[in-house]
Design a protein around this motif. Sequence first.
Motif, PDB file in Angstrom:
ATOM      1  N   HIS A 193       0.828  -1.204   0.000  1.00  0.00           N
ATOM      2  CA  HIS A 193       0.000   0.000   0.000  1.00  0.00           C
ATOM      3  C   HIS A 193       0.865   1.258   0.000  1.00  0.00           C
ATOM      4  O   HIS A 193       0.536   2.263  -0.646  1.00  0.00           O
ATOM      5  N   HIS A 194       1.984   1.210   0.719  1.00  0.00           N
ATOM      6  CA  HIS A 194       2.897   2.354   0.757  1.00  0.00           C
ATOM      7  C   HIS A 194       3.435   2.660  -0.639  1.00  0.00           C
ATOM      8  O   HIS A 194       3.602   3.826  -1.025  1.00  0.00           O
ATOM      9  N   ALA A 195       3.664   1.586  -1.409  1.00  0.00           N
ATOM     10  CA  ALA A 195       4.148   1.775  -2.779  1.00  0.00           C
ATOM     11  C   ALA A 195       3.098   2.458  -3.648  1.00  0.00           C
ATOM     12  O   ALA A 195       3.429   3.244  -4.550  1.00  0.00           O
ATOM     13  N   VAL A 196       1.822   2.189  -3.367  1.00  0.00           N
ATOM     14  CA  VAL A 196       0.739   2.782  -4.161  1.00  0.00           C
ATOM     15  C   VAL A 196       0.574   4.265  -3.835  1.00  0.00           C
ATOM     16  O   VAL A 196       0.299   5.085  -4.717  1.00  0.00           O
ATOM     17  N   GLY A 199      -0.860  -1.471 -16.282  1.00  0.00           N
ATOM     18  CA  GLY A 199      -0.527  -1.307 -14.868  1.00  0.00           C
ATOM     19  C   GLY A 199       0.322  -0.072 -14.618  1.00  0.00           C
ATOM     20  O   GLY A 199       1.206  -0.085 -13.765  1.00  0.00           O
ATOM     21  N   LYS A 200       0.086   0.976 -15.360  1.00  0.00           N
ATOM     22  CA  LYS A 200       0.874   2.193 -15.200  1.00  0.00           C
ATOM     23  C   LYS A 200       0.670   2.782 -13.807  1.00  0.00           C
ATOM     24  O   LYS A 200      -0.434   2.815 -13.297  1.00  0.00           O
ATOM     25  N   TYR A 201       1.767   3.246 -13.225  1.00  0.00           N
ATOM     26  CA  TYR A 201       1.713   3.777 -11.858  1.00  0.00           C
ATOM     27  C   TYR A 201       0.936   5.099 -11.811  1.00  0.00           C
ATOM     28  O   TYR A 201       1.189   6.007 -12.613  1.00  0.00           O
ATOM     29  N   GLN A 202      -0.031   5.182 -10.884  1.00  0.00           N
ATOM     30  CA  GLN A 202      -0.803   6.402 -10.663  1.00  0.00           C
ATOM     31  C   GLN A 202      -0.965   6.560  -9.155  1.00  0.00           C
ATOM     32  O   GLN A 202      -1.592   5.719  -8.500  1.00  0.00           O
ATOM     33  N   GLN A 203      -0.378   7.576  -8.582  1.00  0.00           N
ATOM     34  CA  GLN A 203      -0.317   7.707  -7.128  1.00  0.00           C
ATOM     35  C   GLN A 203      -1.724   7.698  -6.506  1.00  0.00           C
ATOM     36  O   GLN A 203      -2.627   8.399  -6.948  1.00  0.00           O
ATOM     37  N   GLY A 204      -1.851   6.882  -5.446  1.00  0.00           N
ATOM     38  CA  GLY A 204      -3.111   6.821  -4.709  1.00  0.00           C
ATOM     39  C   GLY A 204      -4.108   5.828  -5.247  1.00  0.00           C
ATOM     40  O   GLY A 204      -5.159   5.612  -4.645  1.00  0.00           O
ATOM     41  N   PHE A 205      -3.812   5.189  -6.397  1.00  0.00           N
ATOM     42  CA  PHE A 205      -4.746   4.227  -7.001  1.00  0.00           C
ATOM     43  C   PHE A 205      -4.045   2.883  -7.177  1.00  0.00           C
ATOM     44  O   PHE A 205      -2.938   2.827  -7.726  1.00  0.00           O
ATOM     45  N   PHE A 206      -4.708   1.833  -6.683  1.00  0.00           N
ATOM     46  CA  PHE A 206      -4.141   0.496  -6.856  1.00  0.00           C
ATOM     47  C   PHE A 206      -4.312   0.102  -8.320  1.00  0.00           C
ATOM     48  O   PHE A 206      -5.428   0.122  -8.847  1.00  0.00           O
ATOM     49  N   PRO A 207      -3.215  -0.254  -9.006  1.00  0.00           N
ATOM     50  CA  PRO A 207      -3.317  -0.502 -10.454  1.00  0.00           C
ATOM     51  C   PRO A 207      -4.061  -1.798 -10.761  1.00  0.00           C
ATOM     52  O   PRO A 207      -4.170  -2.682  -9.922  1.00  0.00           O
ATOM     53  N   LYS A 208      -4.545  -1.879 -11.966  1.00  0.00           N
ATOM     54  CA  LYS A 208      -5.138  -3.122 -12.440  1.00  0.00           C
ATOM     55  C   LYS A 208      -3.992  -4.036 -12.845  1.00  0.00           C
ATOM     56  O   LYS A 208      -3.220  -3.726 -13.751  1.00  0.00           O
ATOM     57  N   LEU A 209      -3.885  -5.157 -12.161  1.00  0.00           N
ATOM     58  CA  LEU A 209      -2.735  -6.041 -12.353  1.00  0.00           C
ATOM     59  C   LEU A 209      -2.905  -6.876 -13.613  1.00  0.00           C
ATOM     60  O   LEU A 209      -4.023  -7.161 -14.053  1.00  0.00           O
ATOM     61  N   GLN A 210      -1.782  -7.278 -14.194  1.00  0.00           N
ATOM     62  CA  GLN A 210      -1.809  -8.132 -15.387  1.00  0.00           C
ATOM     63  C   GLN A 210      -2.069  -9.572 -14.956  1.00  0.00           C
ATOM     64  O   GLN A 210      -1.211 -10.221 -14.346  1.00  0.00           O
ATOM     65  N   ALA A 211      -3.252 -10.066 -15.288  1.00  0.00           N
ATOM     66  CA  ALA A 211      -3.691 -11.380 -14.794  1.00  0.00           C
ATOM     67  C   ALA A 211      -2.866 -12.508 -15.390  1.00  0.00           C
ATOM     68  O   ALA A 211      -2.639 -13.534 -14.723  1.00  0.00           O
ATOM     69  N   ASP A 212      -2.402 -12.362 -16.619  1.00  0.00           N
ATOM     70  CA  ASP A 212      -1.730 -13.496 -17.260  1.00  0.00           C
ATOM     71  C   ASP A 212      -0.422 -13.864 -16.560  1.00  0.00           C
ATOM     72  O   ASP A 212      -0.080 -15.038 -16.441  1.00  0.00           O
ATOM     73  N   VAL A 213       0.308 -12.867 -16.044  1.00  0.00           N
ATOM     74  CA  VAL A 213       1.587 -13.201 -15.393  1.00  0.00           C
ATOM     75  C   VAL A 213       1.371 -13.741 -13.976  1.00  0.00           C
ATOM     76  O   VAL A 213       2.273 -14.360 -13.400  1.00  0.00           O
ATOM     77  N   LEU A 214       0.183 -13.494 -13.383  1.00  0.00           N
ATOM     78  CA  LEU A 214      -0.091 -13.967 -12.023  1.00  0.00           C
ATOM     79  C   LEU A 214      -0.965 -15.220 -12.006  1.00  0.00           C
ATOM     80  O   LEU A 214      -1.325 -15.712 -10.936  1.00  0.00           O
ATOM     81  N   ALA A 215      -1.292 -15.730 -13.184  1.00  0.00           N
ATOM     82  CA  ALA A 215      -2.207 -16.877 -13.246  1.00  0.00           C
ATOM     83  C   ALA A 215      -1.550 -18.160 -12.771  1.00  0.00           C
ATOM     84  O   ALA A 215      -2.189 -19.026 -12.194  1.00  0.00           O
ATOM     85  N   SER A 216      -0.248 -18.316 -13.018  1.00  0.00           N
ATOM     86  CA  SER A 216       0.433 -19.551 -12.601  1.00  0.00           C
ATOM     87  C   SER A 216       1.889 -19.243 -12.309  1.00  0.00           C
ATOM     88  O   SER A 216       2.447 -18.254 -12.794  1.00  0.00           O
ATOM     89  N   GLY A 217       2.483 -20.109 -11.501  1.00  0.00           N
ATOM     90  CA  GLY A 217       3.864 -19.917 -11.099  1.00  0.00           C
ATOM     91  C   GLY A 217       4.816 -20.671 -11.999  1.00  0.00           C
ATOM     92  O   GLY A 217       4.427 -21.209 -13.034  1.00  0.00           O
TER      93      GLY A 217
END
Length: 1306
Positions: free
Chosen positions: A221-224, A670-688
């Motif tokens: 959250h601090h990063a956001v 997922g561009k950084y915008q201060q104060g807003f949690f970005p929309k994450l890229q689902a494809d890279v987080l779908a599997s390890g």
Amino acid sequence: MSATTSGSGSAPCRFAHYFIICGIDNETGLEPDALAGENFDQSPLKRTFKSKVLAHYPENIECNPFDQDAVNMLCMPKGLSFRTQRDSRAPQYHSFIITREDGSRTYGFVHTFYEEVTSPQICSAMQALHQMHQAEHNTSAHNCPSSSSSSSSSSSSMDSLASSLEDVESPSSSHGNRRSCGCSREGYDSLRDTLYVSKAACLITPMPFMHACKRFLSQLHHAVTSNQPPPLPLESYIYNILFEVPLPPPGRSLKFHGVYEPILCQRPGVGELPLADFPLGEAFRLLGVENLVQLFTCVLLEMQILLYSQDYQRLMVVAEGITTLLFPFQWQHVYVPILPASLLHFLDAPVPYLMGLQSKEGTDRSKLELPQEANLCFVDIDNHCIELPEDFPQFPNKTEFIQELSEVLLSFGLSPDGGNTSPAPPATTQTSTLETELKSTSLSELDDDRRNGNLGGEALDVLELLQGNPTLERLQALAKRTGVKVARLEALVAGQKAIGEEGVGGRSPAEEEELRNAKLNVQLREVFAARFATMFADYESFVIQNSPDLESWLTNREQMHNFDKASFLSDQPEPYLPFLSHFIETQMFATFIDNKIISQWEEKETLLRVFDGRIEKARLYNVRAPSLRSSIYQKCTFLKESAQAIEQRLKKIDHTAIHPHLLNMKIGQGKYQQGFFPKLQADVLASGPTSNKWSSRTCSTQRRVDRHRPQNEHFVLDNDLKEKYMQEARNLGKNLRQPKLSDLSPAVIAQTNWKFVEGLLKECKMKTKRMLVEKMGREAVELGHGEANITGLEENTLIASLCDLLERIWSHGLQVKQGKSALWSHLLHYQAREEKNELQTESPVPNVQEKRKPESSIGLPALRVSVIQDMRHIQSMGEIKTDVGRARAWIRLSLEKKLLSQHLKQLLSNQTLTKKLYKRYAFLRCEEEKEQFLFHLLSLNAVDYFCFTCVFTTIMIPYRAVIIPIKKLSNAMTTSNPWLCVSGELGDSGVRQITKNVLEMTFDSAFRPHTHFSIAFKCQNLGKLTTVQLGHDNSGLLAKWLVDCVMVRNEISGHTYKFPCGRWLGKGVDDGSLERVLIGELVVPCNDDDGGRTPPLQRSPSQIRRISITSLTARGNKPTTVQIQESIGEAVNNIIKHFHKPEKERGSLTVLMCGEGGLVWALEQFFYHGFRTARLFQKNVFLWDFYERAVAFMVNADYIGDIQETPEPLSLTCESLCRYVNAINNMPRSIGKDGKFQLLVCLGARDRLLPQWLPLLAECPVITRMYEENALLREKLTVSSLVAVLQTLHDFHITLETSLTKGFEL
């Protein structure tokens, strides 16, 4: 359960299973949350709106399927929360737990923060809602705001609970303490105000690494919100914790990396207490040591526990803390530390539960209407107080236990008084010291290893330049002396020092705090674990293992006794018994013993393995003899050892996880915008990753374990069937373990209530069966049941447990909750209706069985039997102050009178009242189950209880006594002044005068007339009645009185006692007695519906005349020599058995001394054997005549002279016999010759003189004139044998009733 996942390595080995984002769905807009209760009277900003799971990664894991509804409900239990720029928007942190049906748990850790609403549709919808609310408020401003809350008095208790929780403004409101109509004064204007909405980031983990998850989410959250973007995209850190950070192995520590700083966690070793990361110190601070120990005791006894706080995390900390302390036991019932608003109906559950309910600032506890409070422990966390149930046993050695816990807290600088010392911190996430430092300092770890290409920041170069400049150093020193601070420079220096310390093995302040909390946690837990290790050091000795294999044990589990409770309790110190007798009846203890038995064939359950290891270790240091019964407090000896183990793990990191790194991501998303949690890229987080070292290693280990497991099995059992058996065995006696959060349809709620009904019926069956088996003693053993001899303590525990069950049954499905006891409330409603009908009809209260008159209660007026009458008895008892106490007293009284089932059937026969008070799904409205329930209660009529008389010992009770003369009218009349004194186990009534010549006449069932004297009196509870002293003053012409028996009845319980006499009272008749002590026996009513019953606990004299010489000569019923010797042996054995019982359960010694088959009766037979039958001047000869002549002979000078030449003990014995006989003859009481003989035997037994007197009497020359040659008293061998038998009583302290010894003085 499978241990594999689709495309994501081995999920059970991963630190985290899911990362979740919950918040508002801009597409669906604002949706009111109907399940959270109606709150339209409030400002739209304070209303509840539905939240949704916006994203979760990965999609699903096979071993832990994603439950979207449950996660959404627990991530945001209140739904979405809106704020404006005027309100506080500090982030909040809480955790939750999801318990699956098999009892396994997963943990959720949630960081809730506020984001600005950018959707114009949402803003305009909020604006419209506010304008509508303002218009409604203006039109109804003249109405009283409280009228709406009080108008729904007929609504259900759950609805009123929901409304009471919504009554008060949210604490975040700037006017939270000001009661209003629900509207904020400022309101919301889309042109003027900025609207914010809550959003939650959540981690789901298989183990409770609370501190690590909190630090990770806080850094995320601090990063956001930071001015600068994070070093890497957020996906890198989330991917890292989901797929690349493993669970630390047992006994090892792990370091992984957050956004700005490293995070440490450690896991206890195999022999240590299991992982518990929730801060126990915080729980003790919130409640204080004493309150927490009381709460702990309530949880152990499986009461209903309701935690109450504004802060979700406080609810979780206390709930998890208290269940952690249960080691080696586990909570087996409903466990919902955070109860969402949509699940308030679960407070209606008639089962033990541990739930947490969120309060709102200013909510008045008195307005919180809970469905049931009879067995409830209410914990107000924010106000540091608890409300305990009644009849609450204290934890063993509570004072010393609290002292030891206080010493541990003080060693860490915490006050044992808890919340009284410092104000509770706000429920917001506090960023750690290092998080507030410059980014260049907090990124030191990543900067040092340079794996991700991070370069040192500009600030470090500046610091090096400043520190190397002597001029600036002198300026800095001058500034310090003058009080001027160079804040930026000091921050740089402090940060660099922290880095330097870490470089040489030091720890950061945050890590130091975490280490301190971990050491405090484990030391507090060790103190609790040590108490159980002391109390249950020998528990294995009492485990009953009689099954050849697991299959047969699982099949017969419900019919078997697994633990020898009676023997275990008999081996415990007296002060432990009130608590332990309740605790060993709980489901958690039963499950613990089940696990112990299953461990013969299966691998030991983790908690059991650790606990058994503790006991073995304790035995090595301190060998405890199994027979030792000591309540001396033993302090815990593992405190330093446990703290050192944790410190060593955190000092030397065993494993370091892979660092976060750049992923193969699409550019631009997922561009950084201060104060807003970005929309994450689902494809890279779908599997390890497809493979890595730790996942393959752990999976291969799992395969190896699975491969070897079949070789260890002792029998072949189908795996599915085995799993079914195991689950049934472990869930035996349990009801719903966890409410299903994912489906709240009416059908599911109805099914849940049906499970409650089935569970209550099953529990009733088990409890009544247990009560019967325990009570029936030898009869039960002959029928094949175990555990025969019930103690009074166990009986009281089982009855208290039955009272709790009845309260829970009467609380299930209540329409409106009134008072703390649902049963007593129902009884009051019934009483009001019946008394109203009685007034209208001007006739007695109608009842199915209005009166009951036992056949043997001749002369006693019929006793009125009704629900209302018993209620009036209880209501007249000023000693009972609460509704819960009155309900329990009524249950005990009904059970003692064998009317419990009949009374409850009568109560429930008024179906109109039952329908008015209870919802359709309530247990009491399920006809078939209700009938079975009443049948189970009816079975308790087969045994006798004194659970009312023996518990309420200080109450005033009305008694009625009837003296029944022999039937001839001439013998029935007397001109003297008769009196009587009734004695019981708890005291006596004092002398009560009887009005003379007032004969009453009654007729029995065959219309035969009976005359009697009657007296009614009231005195403090006498307990079970033992003796009656009956006498008169011998005045008037008709002073002789022939009495058949005395009947005495307890007018509340209905117990009637018969005191047989069959003797004259008067001078010059019989043995000349004016006073007799009569021994009583309980009259068993002979009703057709009584069913089987056990005989009275002790046999008392039947109606026989005391053996006299005339009766022996007149009838051919002389006992043989063998019979006399056997009767003496049996009488002595009964007295010895009496003293081997616990003191509170011994009953009356008077019956064993003076009753039929007692010591006096047996010795009387011995002395009458061979007694000469010749009459002297037509007068009866009594044993007392022999004693008087023997004493007279001993007093003669010649005999005394002979005695003086004998050894000294013999002369002392002679002197003592003379003194006792003369003292009895000189008594002011006229108790007759048989009464004097009885008193001499009792005094001789008490003062250990009987065995000394017997040889003296046998050698006295008077014996030749009064006894025949074949008399037992003249056989030396027989006398020696009798002396040896009587000497066995010397080991016991015999205490005689005052009614026997009154007036005797040496």
